[in-house]
Each structure stands twice: as structure tokens, then as C-alpha cells.
Design a protein around this motif. Sequence first.
Motif, mmCIF file in Angstrom:
data_model
loop_
_atom_site.group_PDB
_atom_site.id
_atom_site.type_symbol
_atom_site.label_atom_id
_atom_site.label_comp_id
_atom_site.label_asym_id
_atom_site.label_seq_id
_atom_site.Cartn_x
_atom_site.Cartn_y
_atom_site.Cartn_z
ATOM 1 N N ALA A 194 4.987 12.332 14.139
ATOM 2 C CA ALA A 194 3.632 11.845 14.456
ATOM 3 C C ALA A 194 3.613 10.328 14.596
ATOM 4 C CB ALA A 194 2.616 12.336 13.426
ATOM 5 N N ASP A 195 2.482 9.736 14.287
ATOM 6 C CA ASP A 195 2.269 8.306 14.526
ATOM 7 C C ASP A 195 3.099 7.416 13.606
ATOM 8 O OD1 ASP A 195 0.836 8.932 12.174
ATOM 9 O OD2 ASP A 195 -0.591 7.333 12.536
ATOM 10 N N THR A 196 3.315 6.176 14.041
ATOM 11 C CA THR A 196 3.983 5.198 13.186
ATOM 12 C C THR A 196 2.922 4.328 12.531
ATOM 13 O OG1 THR A 196 4.252 3.643 15.008
ATOM 14 C CG2 THR A 196 6.089 5.121 14.560
ATOM 15 N N ASP A 210 -3.629 0.142 9.134
ATOM 16 C CA ASP A 210 -3.757 1.589 8.916
ATOM 17 C C ASP A 210 -3.945 1.886 7.439
ATOM 18 O OD1 ASP A 210 -3.363 2.125 11.597
ATOM 19 O OD2 ASP A 210 -1.326 2.917 11.360
ATOM 20 N N ARG A 247 6.828 6.992 9.879
ATOM 21 C CA ARG A 247 6.094 8.141 10.401
ATOM 22 C C ARG A 247 5.710 9.062 9.244
ATOM 23 N NH1 ARG A 247 6.589 8.691 15.903
ATOM 24 N NH2 ARG A 247 8.125 7.321 16.882
#
Length: 164
Positions: A68-70, A75, A121
Motif C-alpha cells: 500500500a501507501d508509503t 501522515d 509501507r
Amino acid sequence: MRKSLMAMLLVLAACSSSTDVDDRWANPETISYAPSLNIDISKMNRTPIKRGNSTYTLFWQDIVVGEADTAKVGDNVRVHYTGWLPDGTEFDSTRGRDPIEFLLGLGFVMPGFDGGVIGMRIGGVRRLVIRPELAFGNRGRPEEGIPAATTVVVEVERLTTPAH
């Protein structure tokens, strides 16, 4: 009177010098790590981290890449971690309790931890070797068993961040 005050200040300064600090764990590239930590500094990635007017090297290695996203600065991330001294002594862990959640790159955790989570990730596990300037500094955390000027090893697992 003025001369004796100056002499006393010089003596106090000499007594509180940093030469009393045991710096055997200060340089991550010269430490003999406990075999259980599985550290080969020559095979680790290096990331420069700026702190004040200086730049220091953070060493890291992905154990599991994840998917998925880094993670990027700003964040909201949620992680489990375990931290060790170079001799293999564990000083802290979230294993067996709630993970920590924080806004990445905004100074809520030590600079080396922040820099080490950037790019991870979800589901990833990363081993960090964090030099004192990016961890607990020249004072350490004696009350937690972390000596002054100590490089620490931290293994981080990035978890799914629950919706709030």
C-alpha cells in the motif's frame, strides 16, 4: 574576590566536562553489536537527517517491505516498536500493549525514529540504527537504562491506521 570566583567557575566547568561520558556506543559505524540484533552496518541504507545546523546519518534496513501507501511527512502513522542498546539489552517495546500513533515528521518522536518511518509501507518492518544525536543525545535516559551518548537499535512495524 573576582579572581577566586573565576577560579571556582573554571573548576566547576572542568568537573562537569563531557569527557566523563562513556562514548563507546556513540559512533554506529564502530560499535560491536550483539549478534542477536543482526546488524551489519555496511549493508544498511543511509539517510541524512538534518538537526539544527548539523546533518547526521540514520542507518536503516527493511526486514519486510509491506504494501500500500508509503508514509510521508504529515501522515498519521501507527506503529509497534522495540528498542535495544547495542549490547542487546531491550529498553522499551510496545509489544504486548497498544501501539503508538503520531503525526510523522513533526517532532512528536525522536528525529531518528521520525526519519526512519518515512517511506515505510503498511505491514512493513524496518530496523533502524539511530545515533545519539538523533535519539537520546549526550544525556541519554539513565532512568530508563539508556546511557549518555548511546546509539540505539529500533525495530518498527507500520500498522494500518484506524479511521478517526
